[in-house]
Motif scaffolding. Structure first.
Motif, PDB file in Angstrom:
ATOM      1  N   HIS A  41     -36.393  53.592  25.066  1.00  0.00           N
ATOM      2  CA  HIS A  41     -37.101  53.645  23.788  1.00  0.00           C
ATOM      3  C   HIS A  41     -36.160  53.411  22.608  1.00  0.00           C
ATOM      4  N   ARG A  42     -34.969  53.980  22.680  1.00  0.00           N
ATOM      5  CA  ARG A  42     -34.005  53.800  21.591  1.00  0.00           C
ATOM      6  C   ARG A  42     -33.611  52.337  21.457  1.00  0.00           C
ATOM      7  N   GLY A  43     -33.337  51.697  22.578  1.00  0.00           N
ATOM      8  CA  GLY A  43     -32.968  50.285  22.554  1.00  0.00           C
ATOM      9  C   GLY A  43     -34.095  49.409  22.052  1.00  0.00           C
ATOM     10  N   ALA A  44     -35.321  49.721  22.469  1.00  0.00           N
ATOM     11  CA  ALA A  44     -36.471  48.951  21.988  1.00  0.00           C
ATOM     12  C   ALA A  44     -36.604  49.090  20.475  1.00  0.00           C
ATOM     13  N   PHE A  45     -36.387  50.288  19.964  1.00  0.00           N
ATOM     14  CA  PHE A  45     -36.453  50.492  18.520  1.00  0.00           C
ATOM     15  C   PHE A  45     -35.336  49.719  17.808  1.00  0.00           C
ATOM     16  N   LEU A  46     -34.149  49.710  18.393  1.00  0.00           N
ATOM     17  CA  LEU A  46     -33.057  48.933  17.802  1.00  0.00           C
ATOM     18  C   LEU A  46     -33.370  47.435  17.804  1.00  0.00           C
ATOM     19  N   LEU A  47     -34.031  46.946  18.841  1.00  0.00           N
ATOM     20  CA  LEU A  47     -34.430  45.530  18.846  1.00  0.00           C
ATOM     21  C   LEU A  47     -35.450  45.252  17.745  1.00  0.00           C
ATOM     22  N   PHE A  48     -36.357  46.197  17.533  1.00  0.00           N
ATOM     23  CA  PHE A  48     -37.309  46.063  16.426  1.00  0.00           C
ATOM     24  C   PHE A  48     -36.558  45.997  15.097  1.00  0.00           C
ATOM     25  N   TRP A 108     -27.787  42.238   5.480  1.00  0.00           N
ATOM     26  CA  TRP A 108     -28.947  42.512   6.330  1.00  0.00           C
ATOM     27  C   TRP A 108     -28.795  41.867   7.708  1.00  0.00           C
ATOM     28  N   GLY A 109     -28.333  40.638   7.735  1.00  0.00           N
ATOM     29  CA  GLY A 109     -28.164  39.955   9.018  1.00  0.00           C
ATOM     30  C   GLY A 109     -27.113  40.618   9.882  1.00  0.00           C
ATOM     31  N   GLY A 110     -26.021  41.061   9.267  1.00  0.00           N
ATOM     32  CA  GLY A 110     -24.977  41.756  10.026  1.00  0.00           C
ATOM     33  C   GLY A 110     -25.487  43.037  10.658  1.00  0.00           C
ATOM     34  N   VAL A 111     -26.260  43.791   9.907  1.00  0.00           N
ATOM     35  CA  VAL A 111     -26.834  45.018  10.471  1.00  0.00           C
ATOM     36  C   VAL A 111     -27.842  44.661  11.570  1.00  0.00           C
ATOM     37  N   GLY A 112     -28.588  43.592  11.374  1.00  0.00           N
ATOM     38  CA  GLY A 112     -29.531  43.160  12.404  1.00  0.00           C
ATOM     39  C   GLY A 112     -28.836  42.799  13.705  1.00  0.00           C
ATOM     40  N   VAL A 113     -27.737  42.062  13.600  1.00  0.00           N
ATOM     41  CA  VAL A 113     -26.967  41.699  14.799  1.00  0.00           C
ATOM     42  C   VAL A 113     -26.386  42.951  15.449  1.00  0.00           C
ATOM     43  N   LEU A 114     -25.887  43.863  14.651  1.00  0.00           N
ATOM     44  CA  LEU A 114     -25.349  45.116  15.175  1.00  0.00           C
ATOM     45  C   LEU A 114     -26.432  45.919  15.899  1.00  0.00           C
ATOM     46  N   CYS A 115     -27.626  45.943  15.352  1.00  0.00           N
ATOM     47  CA  CYS A 115     -28.736  46.640  16.024  1.00  0.00           C
ATOM     48  C   CYS A 115     -29.096  45.948  17.337  1.00  0.00           C
ATOM     49  N   TRP A 137     -27.102  44.244  19.255  1.00  0.00           N
ATOM     50  CA  TRP A 137     -26.019  44.583  20.187  1.00  0.00           C
ATOM     51  C   TRP A 137     -26.167  46.028  20.661  1.00  0.00           C
ATOM     52  N   GLY A 138     -26.449  46.931  19.718  1.00  0.00           N
ATOM     53  CA  GLY A 138     -26.569  48.346  20.054  1.00  0.00           C
ATOM     54  C   GLY A 138     -27.714  48.654  20.993  1.00  0.00           C
ATOM     55  N   ALA A 139     -28.730  47.812  20.997  1.00  0.00           N
ATOM     56  CA  ALA A 139     -29.886  48.046  21.871  1.00  0.00           C
ATOM     57  C   ALA A 139     -29.491  48.067  23.341  1.00  0.00           C
ATOM     58  N   PHE A 140     -28.414  47.386  23.684  1.00  0.00           N
ATOM     59  CA  PHE A 140     -27.989  47.290  25.078  1.00  0.00           C
ATOM     60  C   PHE A 140     -26.805  48.202  25.396  1.00  0.00           C
ATOM     61  N   ARG A 141     -26.451  49.054  24.460  1.00  0.00           N
ATOM     62  CA  ARG A 141     -25.315  49.952  24.636  1.00  0.00           C
ATOM     63  C   ARG A 141     -25.803  51.386  24.824  1.00  0.00           C
ATOM     64  N   VAL A 142     -25.095  52.146  25.621  1.00  0.00           N
ATOM     65  CA  VAL A 142     -25.404  53.568  25.757  1.00  0.00           C
ATOM     66  C   VAL A 142     -24.976  54.285  24.473  1.00  0.00           C
ATOM     67  N   ARG A 143     -23.834  53.930  23.976  1.00  0.00           N
ATOM     68  CA  ARG A 143     -23.338  54.522  22.725  1.00  0.00           C
ATOM     69  C   ARG A 143     -23.802  53.641  21.563  1.00  0.00           C
ATOM     70  N   ASP A 144     -24.921  54.011  21.014  1.00  0.00           N
ATOM     71  CA  ASP A 144     -25.576  53.184  20.007  1.00  0.00           C
ATOM     72  C   ASP A 144     -25.540  53.801  18.606  1.00  0.00           C
ATOM     73  N   ALA A 145     -24.740  54.838  18.418  1.00  0.00           N
ATOM     74  CA  ALA A 145     -24.733  55.555  17.141  1.00  0.00           C
ATOM     75  C   ALA A 145     -24.330  54.658  15.974  1.00  0.00           C
ATOM     76  N   ILE A 146     -23.409  53.731  16.206  1.00  0.00           N
ATOM     77  CA  ILE A 146     -22.970  52.849  15.117  1.00  0.00           C
ATOM     78  C   ILE A 146     -24.137  51.987  14.629  1.00  0.00           C
ATOM     79  N   ALA A 147     -24.923  51.477  15.551  1.00  0.00           N
ATOM     80  CA  ALA A 147     -26.064  50.642  15.167  1.00  0.00           C
ATOM     81  C   ALA A 147     -27.095  51.457  14.392  1.00  0.00           C
ATOM     82  N   PHE A 148     -27.397  52.650  14.875  1.00  0.00           N
ATOM     83  CA  PHE A 148     -28.359  53.490  14.165  1.00  0.00           C
ATOM     84  C   PHE A 148     -27.835  53.891  12.792  1.00  0.00           C
TER      85      PHE A 148
END
Length: 140
Positions: free
Chosen positions: A15-22, A63-70, A72-83
Motif C-alpha cells: 500500500h505504501r509503494g502504491a501511494f508513492l507511485l500515485f 516537482w519532477g525530482g520529488v516525483g522521481v524520488l517517490c 524510486w521509493g515505491a520499490f524500496r523497503v526504506r522509503d522514508a526519504i521519498a515520503f
C-alpha cells in the motif's frame, strides 16, 4: 495482460509503494504543467506569482525530482526519504500559496494553502502506516 502483472506489482510494493507511485504520477504531472504551461495557466495570477519567485522550469525540476524520488521509493523497503520529500514539497507549496495570498493578493491562496496542507498531512499519515510484508530477496 494487466491482470497478470498488476497484482504481482501490488503485492511487491504494498500500500505504501502504491501511494508513492500515485504521488510520483501527481508530482511529475504537476512538473510538466509548470514546465510547459498552456496559455490559460501562463496568464493566471498563481503562475505569474510563482514565476516572479523562480522560473517555471525551476519549479518543474523541483516537482519532477520529488516525483522521481517517490517512484524510486515505491520499490524500496526504506522509503522514508521519498515520503519526507513528498510531504515537504506539499508543505512548501502551501507556504508559497499562503505568502502569495497574504502579501501578493493571490486569488484563492487561502484555499490553495488549505488544499496543500491537507495533501501534506495525508502523505504524513500514509508514511506512518506499517511497512508491508516483503518477499525474501526484495530490494531495500
Amino acid at each position: 495482460m494487466i491482470r497478470d502483472w498488476l497484482p504481482a506489482l501490488r503485492h511487491r510494493i504494498g500500500h505504501r509503494g502504491a501511494f508513492l507511485l500515485f504521488l510520483a504520477a501527481l508530482d511529475v504531472a504537476y512538473a510538466r504543467r509548470l514546465a510547459w504551461p498552456d496559455p490559460h495557466l501562463d496568464a493566471s495570477p498563481l503562475y505569474a506569482y510563482l514565476t516572479g519567485i523562480a522560473p517555471g522550469q525551476v519549479w518543474a525540476v523541483l516537482w519532477g525530482g520529488v516525483g522521481v524520488l517517490c517512484g524510486w521509493g515505491a520499490f524500496r523497503v526504506r522509503d522514508a526519504i521519498a515520503f519526507t520529500a513528498a510531504m515537504a514539497l506539499k508543505f512548501v507549496w502551501a507556504a508559497v500559496n499562503l505568502l502569495g495570498w497574504l502579501f501578493a493578493s493571490l486569488p484563492q491562496g487561502d484555499w490553495a494553502t488549505a488544499l496543500w496542507v491537507f495533501a501534506a498531512l495525508v502523505v504524513y499519515d500514509v508514511a506512518n502506516w506499517p511497512e508491508p510484508a516483503r518477499e525474501p530477496g526484495g530490494t531495500g
